[in-house]
Write a protein that holds these residues in place. Structure first.
Motif, PDB file in Angstrom:
ATOM      1  N   GLU A 144      24.766  70.943   2.884  1.00  0.00           N
ATOM      2  CA  GLU A 144      24.720  69.340   3.074  1.00  0.00           C
ATOM      3  C   GLU A 144      24.255  68.534   4.260  1.00  0.00           C
ATOM      4  O   GLU A 144      23.495  67.655   4.259  1.00  0.00           O
ATOM      5  CB  GLU A 144      26.535  68.953   3.134  1.00  0.00           C
ATOM      6  CG  GLU A 144      27.005  69.335   1.559  1.00  0.00           C
ATOM      7  CD  GLU A 144      28.637  69.236   1.632  1.00  0.00           C
ATOM      8  OE1 GLU A 144      29.278  68.739   2.690  1.00  0.00           O
ATOM      9  OE2 GLU A 144      29.352  69.811   0.944  1.00  0.00           O
ATOM     10  N   SER A 145      24.224  69.436   5.441  1.00  0.00           N
ATOM     11  CA  SER A 145      23.591  68.755   6.756  1.00  0.00           C
ATOM     12  C   SER A 145      21.963  68.626   6.302  1.00  0.00           C
ATOM     13  O   SER A 145      21.541  67.850   6.845  1.00  0.00           O
ATOM     14  CB  SER A 145      23.947  69.832   7.859  1.00  0.00           C
ATOM     15  OG  SER A 145      23.339  69.328   8.949  1.00  0.00           O
ATOM     16  N   ALA A 146      21.434  69.783   5.913  1.00  0.00           N
ATOM     17  CA  ALA A 146      20.081  69.710   5.571  1.00  0.00           C
ATOM     18  C   ALA A 146      19.856  68.712   4.546  1.00  0.00           C
ATOM     19  O   ALA A 146      18.814  68.056   4.550  1.00  0.00           O
ATOM     20  CB  ALA A 146      19.600  71.169   4.983  1.00  0.00           C
ATOM     21  N   ASP A 147      20.452  68.573   3.491  1.00  0.00           N
ATOM     22  CA  ASP A 147      20.160  67.632   2.430  1.00  0.00           C
ATOM     23  C   ASP A 147      20.132  66.186   3.107  1.00  0.00           C
ATOM     24  O   ASP A 147      19.445  65.187   2.917  1.00  0.00           O
ATOM     25  CB  ASP A 147      21.145  67.531   1.552  1.00  0.00           C
ATOM     26  CG  ASP A 147      20.956  68.738   0.352  1.00  0.00           C
ATOM     27  OD1 ASP A 147      19.958  69.358   0.513  1.00  0.00           O
ATOM     28  OD2 ASP A 147      21.779  68.840  -0.407  1.00  0.00           O
ATOM     29  N   ALA A 148      21.166  66.004   3.921  1.00  0.00           N
ATOM     30  CA  ALA A 148      21.367  64.657   4.698  1.00  0.00           C
ATOM     31  C   ALA A 148      20.450  64.189   5.641  1.00  0.00           C
ATOM     32  O   ALA A 148      19.571  63.199   5.588  1.00  0.00           O
ATOM     33  CB  ALA A 148      22.624  64.440   5.628  1.00  0.00           C
ATOM     34  N   GLU A 149      19.756  65.284   6.310  1.00  0.00           N
ATOM     35  CA  GLU A 149      18.637  65.104   7.230  1.00  0.00           C
ATOM     36  C   GLU A 149      17.340  64.792   6.372  1.00  0.00           C
ATOM     37  O   GLU A 149      16.645  64.195   6.604  1.00  0.00           O
ATOM     38  CB  GLU A 149      18.438  66.602   7.786  1.00  0.00           C
ATOM     39  CG  GLU A 149      17.491  66.386   9.118  1.00  0.00           C
ATOM     40  CD  GLU A 149      17.315  67.933   9.800  1.00  0.00           C
ATOM     41  OE1 GLU A 149      16.231  68.040  10.217  1.00  0.00           O
ATOM     42  OE2 GLU A 149      18.486  68.465  10.084  1.00  0.00           O
ATOM     43  N   TRP A 150      17.085  65.734   5.324  1.00  0.00           N
ATOM     44  CA  TRP A 150      16.110  65.396   4.385  1.00  0.00           C
ATOM     45  C   TRP A 150      16.243  63.904   3.715  1.00  0.00           C
ATOM     46  O   TRP A 150      14.887  63.260   3.846  1.00  0.00           O
ATOM     47  CB  TRP A 150      16.187  66.409   3.101  1.00  0.00           C
ATOM     48  CG  TRP A 150      15.317  66.025   2.115  1.00  0.00           C
ATOM     49  CD1 TRP A 150      15.121  65.585   0.985  1.00  0.00           C
ATOM     50  CD2 TRP A 150      13.620  66.202   2.201  1.00  0.00           C
ATOM     51  NE1 TRP A 150      13.952  65.336   0.103  1.00  0.00           N
ATOM     52  CE2 TRP A 150      12.987  66.044   1.026  1.00  0.00           C
ATOM     53  CE3 TRP A 150      13.029  66.941   3.166  1.00  0.00           C
ATOM     54  CZ2 TRP A 150      11.789  66.059   0.737  1.00  0.00           C
ATOM     55  CZ3 TRP A 150      11.311  67.093   3.010  1.00  0.00           C
ATOM     56  CH2 TRP A 150      10.883  66.526   1.710  1.00  0.00           C
ATOM     57  N   ARG A 151      17.180  63.402   3.255  1.00  0.00           N
ATOM     58  CA  ARG A 151      17.373  62.006   2.728  1.00  0.00           C
ATOM     59  C   ARG A 151      16.914  60.908   3.908  1.00  0.00           C
ATOM     60  O   ARG A 151      16.370  60.183   3.697  1.00  0.00           O
ATOM     61  CB  ARG A 151      18.653  61.836   2.386  1.00  0.00           C
ATOM     62  CG  ARG A 151      18.936  62.404   0.748  1.00  0.00           C
ATOM     63  CD  ARG A 151      20.206  61.856   0.215  1.00  0.00           C
ATOM     64  NE  ARG A 151      21.444  62.088   1.018  1.00  0.00           N
ATOM     65  CZ  ARG A 151      22.101  63.369   0.655  1.00  0.00           C
ATOM     66  NH1 ARG A 151      21.750  64.381   0.213  1.00  0.00           N
ATOM     67  NH2 ARG A 151      23.075  63.492   1.653  1.00  0.00           N
ATOM     68  N   ALA A 152      17.448  61.425   5.114  1.00  0.00           N
ATOM     69  CA  ALA A 152      17.085  60.501   6.214  1.00  0.00           C
ATOM     70  C   ALA A 152      15.838  60.246   6.587  1.00  0.00           C
ATOM     71  O   ALA A 152      15.175  59.472   6.992  1.00  0.00           O
ATOM     72  CB  ALA A 152      18.072  60.636   7.693  1.00  0.00           C
ATOM     73  N   ALA A 153      14.847  61.591   6.438  1.00  0.00           N
ATOM     74  CA  ALA A 153      13.528  61.688   6.633  1.00  0.00           C
ATOM     75  C   ALA A 153      12.759  61.013   5.624  1.00  0.00           C
ATOM     76  O   ALA A 153      11.524  60.834   5.884  1.00  0.00           O
ATOM     77  CB  ALA A 153      13.212  62.936   6.783  1.00  0.00           C
ATOM     78  N   GLN A 154      13.222  60.681   4.538  1.00  0.00           N
ATOM     79  CA  GLN A 154      12.469  60.133   3.390  1.00  0.00           C
ATOM     80  C   GLN A 154      12.083  58.675   3.720  1.00  0.00           C
ATOM     81  O   GLN A 154      12.853  57.597   4.036  1.00  0.00           O
ATOM     82  CB  GLN A 154      13.025  60.234   2.128  1.00  0.00           C
ATOM     83  CG  GLN A 154      13.386  61.579   1.705  1.00  0.00           C
ATOM     84  CD  GLN A 154      11.962  62.503   1.587  1.00  0.00           C
ATOM     85  OE1 GLN A 154      11.071  61.926   1.140  1.00  0.00           O
ATOM     86  NE2 GLN A 154      11.817  63.517   2.171  1.00  0.00           N
TER      87      GLN A 154
END
Length: 154
Positions: A144-154
């Motif tokens: 979940e943390s990695a997903d949130a980081e990925w979404r924020a980087a988009q």
């Protein structure tokens, strides 16, 4: 048409006063209170021998058979004597006492000052399951943390 359920007054009392058997069996603190680990083990051993329902002669014979070495009732008396501070039970004999009496509280008295406990083998699978669930939860949090980081980087 809805049915009204009769109130069940007997069920609430059914478990009143119920105390589940502890998973980790221990002696009460008053029964094995001692100033040192060695003295606590002497007290725990004394309690185990007193409560096992067999004579010291019989327990000594069973320990001797279990270990393949002679352990006399006199030796058991020395291991439980508070006056004999130099005569402590060796670990392999303590395990033998547990093996012949089945009193796991003896091992938990030994482990009291550590981060470990002794539990019956039948609980091993449940403990392994709970450890795996904790690991799964940590992995899910990482995902979940990695997903949130990925979404924020988009």
């Amino acid at each position: 048409m809805s049915r009204r359920r009769a109130s069940d007054t007997a069920s609430s009392d059914m478990f009143a006063g119920y105390q589940p058997r502890p998973v980790v069996e221990r002696f009460s603190a008053e029964r094995v209170r001692a100033s040192s680990c060695a003295a606590r083990i002497k007290q725990a051993l004394k309690e185990t021998l007193r409560e096992c329902g067999r004579s010291r002669e019989q327990v000594a014979a069973e320990i001797s058979e279990y270990l393949g070495e002679v352990v006399s009732p006199l030796i058991l008396d020395q291991y439980t004597s508070g006056a004999n501070e130099k005569s402590n039970i060796p670990a392999h004999r303590l395990v033998a006492v547990f093996a012949v009496t089945g009193d796991i509280r003896l091992l938990n008295a030994l482990l009291e000052d550590t981060a470990a406990i002794a539990v019956p083998r039948k609980h091993e699978a449940l403990i392994r399951r709970e450890v795996a669930k904790e690991l799964r939860d940590r992995l899910n949090q990482e995902i979940e943390s990695a997903d949130a980081e990925w979404r924020a980087a988009q």
